[in-house]
Design an enzyme around this catalytic site. Structure first.
Site, mmCIF file in Angstrom:
data_model
loop_
_atom_site.group_PDB
_atom_site.id
_atom_site.type_symbol
_atom_site.label_atom_id
_atom_site.label_comp_id
_atom_site.label_asym_id
_atom_site.label_seq_id
_atom_site.Cartn_x
_atom_site.Cartn_y
_atom_site.Cartn_z
ATOM 1 N N THR A 74 35.093 40.544 48.308
ATOM 2 C CA THR A 74 35.893 41.289 49.299
ATOM 3 C C THR A 74 35.401 42.729 49.465
ATOM 4 O OG1 THR A 74 37.502 41.545 47.521
ATOM 5 C CG2 THR A 74 38.019 39.952 49.228
ATOM 6 N N LYS A 115 32.925 35.327 36.981
ATOM 7 C CA LYS A 115 32.047 35.147 38.151
ATOM 8 C C LYS A 115 30.675 34.620 37.732
ATOM 9 C CE LYS A 115 34.179 38.671 41.111
ATOM 10 N NZ LYS A 115 35.289 39.162 40.303
ATOM 11 N N ARG A 160 43.861 48.124 41.057
ATOM 12 C CA ARG A 160 44.152 49.560 41.109
ATOM 13 C C ARG A 160 45.501 49.937 41.720
ATOM 14 N NH1 ARG A 160 38.092 50.434 43.106
ATOM 15 N NH2 ARG A 160 38.653 48.363 43.896
ATOM 16 N N ASP A 209 24.370 31.231 37.393
ATOM 17 C CA ASP A 209 23.118 31.049 36.650
ATOM 18 C C ASP A 209 22.642 29.619 36.909
ATOM 19 O OD1 ASP A 209 21.010 31.283 34.767
ATOM 20 O OD2 ASP A 209 22.226 32.521 33.446
ATOM 21 N N ASP A 244 37.931 36.011 34.876
ATOM 22 C CA ASP A 244 37.131 36.223 36.092
ATOM 23 C C ASP A 244 35.729 36.714 35.708
ATOM 24 O OD1 ASP A 244 36.463 36.524 38.788
ATOM 25 O OD2 ASP A 244 37.391 38.506 38.928
ATOM 26 N N LYS A 259 44.524 39.140 34.840
ATOM 27 C CA LYS A 259 43.114 38.782 35.048
ATOM 28 C C LYS A 259 42.233 39.593 34.097
ATOM 29 C CE LYS A 259 40.455 40.093 38.724
ATOM 30 N NZ LYS A 259 39.066 40.404 38.354
HETATM 31 O O1 C5P Z 1 41.536 47.191 42.114
HETATM 32 P P1 C5P Z 1 41.492 46.048 43.096
HETATM 33 O O2 C5P Z 1 42.849 45.546 43.495
HETATM 34 O O3 C5P Z 1 40.598 46.334 44.272
HETATM 35 O O4 C5P Z 1 40.825 44.877 42.239
HETATM 36 C C1 C5P Z 1 40.400 43.679 42.792
HETATM 37 C C2 C5P Z 1 39.969 42.747 41.704
HETATM 38 O O5 C5P Z 1 39.611 41.548 42.343
HETATM 39 C C3 C5P Z 1 38.781 43.194 40.867
HETATM 40 O O6 C5P Z 1 39.080 42.856 39.516
HETATM 41 C C4 C5P Z 1 37.625 42.372 41.370
HETATM 42 O O7 C5P Z 1 36.746 41.977 40.346
HETATM 43 C C5 C5P Z 1 38.314 41.149 41.923
HETATM 44 N N1 C5P Z 1 37.613 40.473 43.023
HETATM 45 C C6 C5P Z 1 37.326 41.059 44.236
HETATM 46 N N2 C5P Z 1 36.666 40.354 45.231
HETATM 47 C C7 C5P Z 1 36.348 39.080 45.022
HETATM 48 C C8 C5P Z 1 36.655 38.478 43.798
HETATM 49 C C9 C5P Z 1 37.316 39.196 42.820
HETATM 50 O O8 C5P Z 1 37.653 42.245 44.436
HETATM 51 N N3 C5P Z 1 35.793 38.362 45.997
#
Ligand code: C5P
Length: 254
Positions: free
Chosen positions: A140, A79, A231, A82, A77, A50
């Site tokens: 999330t 997002k 992460r 606009d 991604d 991603k």
């Molecule tokens: O590091 P982690 O596993 O928390 O990363 C989650 C990834 O998912 C990030 O790149 C974030 O931009 C993406 N994301 C999110 N919540 C959403 C959509 C995408 O955390 N609703």
């Protein structure tokens, strides 16, 4: 513009999550050097990467092309959120990168989502391989208090469902939501489409800034087609071992 009745269509066969390697999308929220290191390290394990805003705003379309040339599927991604005209143009540009999935915010509303789907439809008509457009419901990282703070007083699950209903009407190819809402959204879309779940952690894992977290097997058992993991893999002392642990948890649910 496409009609209200257009059914969500999934364009890429590679999006079928057959096993963990097709389901896990590794989030490259890092520099180009780190991203390429991750891509080389996970080659043969991961199939999806991603590219988010951190990487894309610095490196542009070339980073998508480079990861694709290494054999990866790419979820771009960005997002997008606009006015419809701008999102239509942004989607045209994003599709031209060769990305397999592109994200927009459902909060942009029906016309904006329809403009994004129209861009994908036009690209397909012109003979290009067009990405699947998926819509973010509620991030999330947000919980009910965070929604209240911005004037949304519905429970998170209700807000997610409201946004998904509009997304479905606009012909969107799938949704991004937490594992706690994914089953309902999959039902709403008649189990057709991409259901991408971020906020994934193994039991006892560090949650960081995420609020609505769940394990890979929980997400899979609630009809997620894909999970996004950043992460827990990128910050692990051994990225391959971390990927394998996530994959093993996903496979636990048959
Ligand atoms: O590091 P982690 O596993 O928390 O990363 C989650 C990834 O998912 C990030 O790149 C974030 O931009 C993406 N994301 C999110 N919540 C959403 C959509 C995408 O955390 N609703």
């Amino acid at each position: 513009m496409l009609t209200d009745t257009q059914e969500a269509q999934v364009t890429s066969g590679s999006c079928d999550a057959r096993d963990a390697r097709d389901a896990i999308i590794v989030a490259l929220d890092c520099s180009k050097e780190e991203a390429l290191h991750v891509a080389r390290t996970l080659k043969g394990r991961a199939r999806w990467l991603k590219v988010g805003m951190t990487l894309y705003y610095k490196e542009g379309p070339a980073i998508v092309a480079e990861l694709k040339s290494m054999g990866y599927n790419v979820f771009l991604d960005l997002k997008l959120h606009d006015i419809p005209h701008q999102v239509h143009g942004a989607c045209q540009s994003a599709i031209a990168t060769g990305a397999d999935i592109i994200s927009i915010h459902a909060l942009g509303g029906y016309e904006m989502m329809n403009a994004a789907i129209t861009a994908a439809h036009e690209a397909r008509e012109a003979g290009a391989a067009a990405a699947n457009i998926i819509a973010i419901s509620v991030l999330t990282s947000m919980n009910e208090q965070a929604l209240n703070d911005i004037g949304i007083h519905a429970p998170v699950a209700d807000e997610v469902e409201t946004l998904a209903r509009v997304a479905k009407k606009a012909g969107i190819n799938g949704m991004v939501c937490s594992a706690w809402e994914v089953e309902r959204l999959s039902e709403l879309f008649c189990h057709k489409g991409l259901f991408v779940v971020p906020g994934i952690r193994l039991a006892n894992g560090e949650t960081n800034d995420q609020q609505r977290v769940a394990t890979p097997s929980f997400a899979k058992s609630h009809h997620a087609t894909h999970i996004v993991v950043g992460r827990p893999i990128l910050q692990a002392p051994d990225m391959c071992a971390a990927f394998d642990a996530i994959a093993a948890d996903w496979e636990r649910c048959s």
